[in-house]
Motif scaffolding. Structure first.
Motif, mmCIF file in Angstrom:
data_model
loop_
_atom_site.group_PDB
_atom_site.id
_atom_site.type_symbol
_atom_site.label_atom_id
_atom_site.label_comp_id
_atom_site.label_asym_id
_atom_site.label_seq_id
_atom_site.Cartn_x
_atom_site.Cartn_y
_atom_site.Cartn_z
ATOM 1 N N PHE A 18 89.117 43.014 72.292
ATOM 2 C CA PHE A 18 87.695 43.042 72.612
ATOM 3 C C PHE A 18 86.937 43.778 71.511
ATOM 4 N N SER A 19 85.742 43.308 71.195
ATOM 5 C CA SER A 19 84.827 44.029 70.305
ATOM 6 C C SER A 19 83.800 44.717 71.180
ATOM 7 N N SER A 20 83.729 46.048 71.071
ATOM 8 C CA SER A 20 82.873 46.811 71.963
ATOM 9 C C SER A 20 82.254 47.975 71.206
ATOM 10 N N ILE A 21 81.847 48.992 71.938
ATOM 11 C CA ILE A 21 81.330 50.237 71.366
ATOM 12 C C ILE A 21 82.063 51.402 72.029
ATOM 13 N N VAL A 22 82.010 52.550 71.396
ATOM 14 C CA VAL A 22 82.493 53.764 72.050
ATOM 15 C C VAL A 22 81.558 54.064 73.215
ATOM 16 N N PRO A 23 82.073 54.148 74.435
ATOM 17 C CA PRO A 23 81.187 54.402 75.576
ATOM 18 C C PRO A 23 80.659 55.823 75.571
ATOM 19 N N GLY A 24 79.523 56.020 76.216
ATOM 20 C CA GLY A 24 78.992 57.357 76.386
ATOM 21 C C GLY A 24 79.766 58.128 77.442
ATOM 22 N N CYS A 25 79.416 59.397 77.596
ATOM 23 C CA CYS A 25 80.029 60.262 78.606
ATOM 24 C C CYS A 25 78.929 60.726 79.547
ATOM 25 N N TYR A 26 78.984 60.263 80.778
ATOM 26 C CA TYR A 26 77.965 60.660 81.752
ATOM 27 C C TYR A 26 78.492 61.795 82.622
ATOM 28 N N GLY A 27 77.632 62.431 83.362
ATOM 29 C CA GLY A 27 77.993 63.594 84.156
ATOM 30 C C GLY A 27 79.058 63.300 85.183
ATOM 31 N N GLY A 28 80.128 64.093 85.185
ATOM 32 C CA GLY A 28 81.168 63.985 86.187
ATOM 33 C C GLY A 28 82.418 63.241 85.782
ATOM 34 N N ARG A 29 82.400 62.537 84.647
ATOM 35 C CA ARG A 29 83.559 61.776 84.193
ATOM 36 C C ARG A 29 83.754 61.945 82.701
ATOM 37 N N ALA A 30 85.011 61.956 82.288
ATOM 38 C CA ALA A 30 85.336 61.850 80.874
ATOM 39 C C ALA A 30 85.138 60.412 80.429
ATOM 40 N N PRO A 31 85.000 60.134 79.123
ATOM 41 C CA PRO A 31 84.832 58.761 78.643
ATOM 42 C C PRO A 31 86.023 57.892 79.034
ATOM 43 N N TYR B 113 73.504 58.698 71.707
ATOM 44 C CA TYR B 113 74.425 59.002 72.794
ATOM 45 C C TYR B 113 73.914 60.069 73.766
ATOM 46 N N GLY B 114 72.663 60.495 73.597
ATOM 47 C CA GLY B 114 72.026 61.366 74.574
ATOM 48 C C GLY B 114 72.808 62.627 74.867
ATOM 49 N N ASP B 115 73.055 62.879 76.148
ATOM 50 C CA ASP B 115 73.724 64.103 76.587
ATOM 51 C C ASP B 115 75.248 63.982 76.614
ATOM 52 N N SER B 116 75.798 62.970 75.959
ATOM 53 C CA SER B 116 77.240 62.748 76.033
ATOM 54 C C SER B 116 78.041 63.937 75.519
ATOM 55 N N ALA B 117 77.587 64.585 74.452
ATOM 56 C CA ALA B 117 78.349 65.720 73.900
ATOM 57 C C ALA B 117 78.430 66.855 74.910
ATOM 58 N N ALA B 118 77.311 67.162 75.546
ATOM 59 C CA ALA B 118 77.301 68.236 76.543
ATOM 60 C C ALA B 118 78.138 67.857 77.757
ATOM 61 N N ASN B 119 78.059 66.603 78.174
ATOM 62 C CA ASN B 119 78.865 66.160 79.310
ATOM 63 C C ASN B 119 80.353 66.208 78.996
ATOM 64 N N LEU B 120 80.713 65.810 77.778
ATOM 65 C CA LEU B 120 82.120 65.824 77.385
ATOM 66 C C LEU B 120 82.673 67.244 77.380
ATOM 67 N N ALA B 121 81.860 68.213 76.964
ATOM 68 C CA ALA B 121 82.319 69.604 76.961
ATOM 69 C C ALA B 121 82.649 70.076 78.373
ATOM 70 N N ARG B 122 81.947 69.538 79.361
ATOM 71 C CA ARG B 122 82.192 69.917 80.756
ATOM 72 C C ARG B 122 83.341 69.115 81.374
ATOM 73 N N TRP B 123 83.468 67.839 80.963
ATOM 74 C CA TRP B 123 84.448 66.955 81.595
ATOM 75 C C TRP B 123 85.309 66.252 80.545
ATOM 76 N N PRO B 124 86.153 66.996 79.818
ATOM 77 C CA PRO B 124 87.069 66.341 78.876
ATOM 78 C C PRO B 124 88.150 65.580 79.642
ATOM 79 N N ALA B 125 88.920 64.794 78.925
ATOM 80 C CA ALA B 125 89.915 63.924 79.558
ATOM 81 C C ALA B 125 90.892 64.691 80.431
#
Length: 217
Positions: free
Chosen positions: A114-127, A169-181
């Motif tokens: 598949f050709s896609s994009i790196v998804p964003g990280c929204y509140g409550g979930r890791a990418p 990517y908006g708030d993805s960096a801040a969300n990722l810091a809270r909800w890493p994999a």
């Protein structure tokens, strides 16, 4: 059994599958649409307009059995969907688009691309990415139940690099810091290494992401 052949467990379908079965509105079903059979999932299709912007990501998913030989599974079908750079899901939180959804058969080597994009990280979930595995394309588009519903996680390092572009990517960096994999609640068990995409590349030129999905032998 080697970790490489470990069975990929069932994970939650999520609220936004658009598969005619689960989610917040089971009436939404892109698998009814002939144009869903595509490898480039960035544009909308079937009469809708709009294309998902973001850092390019080529996805290669190898489908195997969880036997000692990791026997490849050709001519199966993988339905993949994900959120966009802003953490929105088409047809639900973005009702005007249907991008980032697609169905592909596995080739003779058991791989779907598949050709896609790196998804964003929204509140409550890791990418993450969502996948459904079917016996073949006809089963997927004919309403037959999938063989597996699961998810794949993205590693933190590449995502941190991508999410530096706050304008996209908006708030993805801040969300990722809270909800890493490693803290993501949706994945079962403590060892998630076999459910993580291996990513190569960079935020300037894009990434290639690979994973193996293993079905019960």
């Amino acid at each position: 059994m080697a970790a490489a052949c470990r069975v990929t467990p069932t994970e939650i379908r999520g609220p936004y599958p658009a598969d005619g079965v689960g989610g917040r509105d089971a009436r939404i079903n892109v698998l009814d649409l002939a144009d869903v059979l595509r490898s480039d999932i960035r544009p909308s299709f079937a009469g809708l307009e709009g294309e998902a912007g973001g850092v390019p990501m080529q996805i290669e998913l190898e489908l195997t059995r969880s036997d000692d030989d990791c026997a490849v599974l050709a001519r199966r079908a993988i339905y993949l969907w994900q959120c966009d750079a802003g953490g929105e899901y088409s047809l639900y939180t973005r009702r005007d688009v249907n991008y980032l959804r697609g169905l592909q058969p596995t080739d003779t080597a058991g791989t779907a691309r598949f050709s896609s994009i790196v998804p964003g990280c929204y509140g409550g979930r890791a990418p993450h990415l969502h996948v459904e595995i079917f016996s073949d394309v006809e089963a997927a588009m004919g309403g037959v139940a999938p063989l597996l519903v699961s998810q794949l996680g993205l590693p933190t390092g590449p995502c941190e690099e991508v999410y530096g572009d706050r304008a996209l990517y908006g708030d993805s960096a801040a969300n990722l810091a809270r909800w890493p994999a490693e803290r993501d609640w949706a994945f079962r068990g403590d060892d998630r290494s076999h459910m993580m995409l291996a990513m190569e590349g960079d935020a300037q030129s894009g990434f290639t992401a690979r994973a193996r999905i293993a079905l019960s032998a």
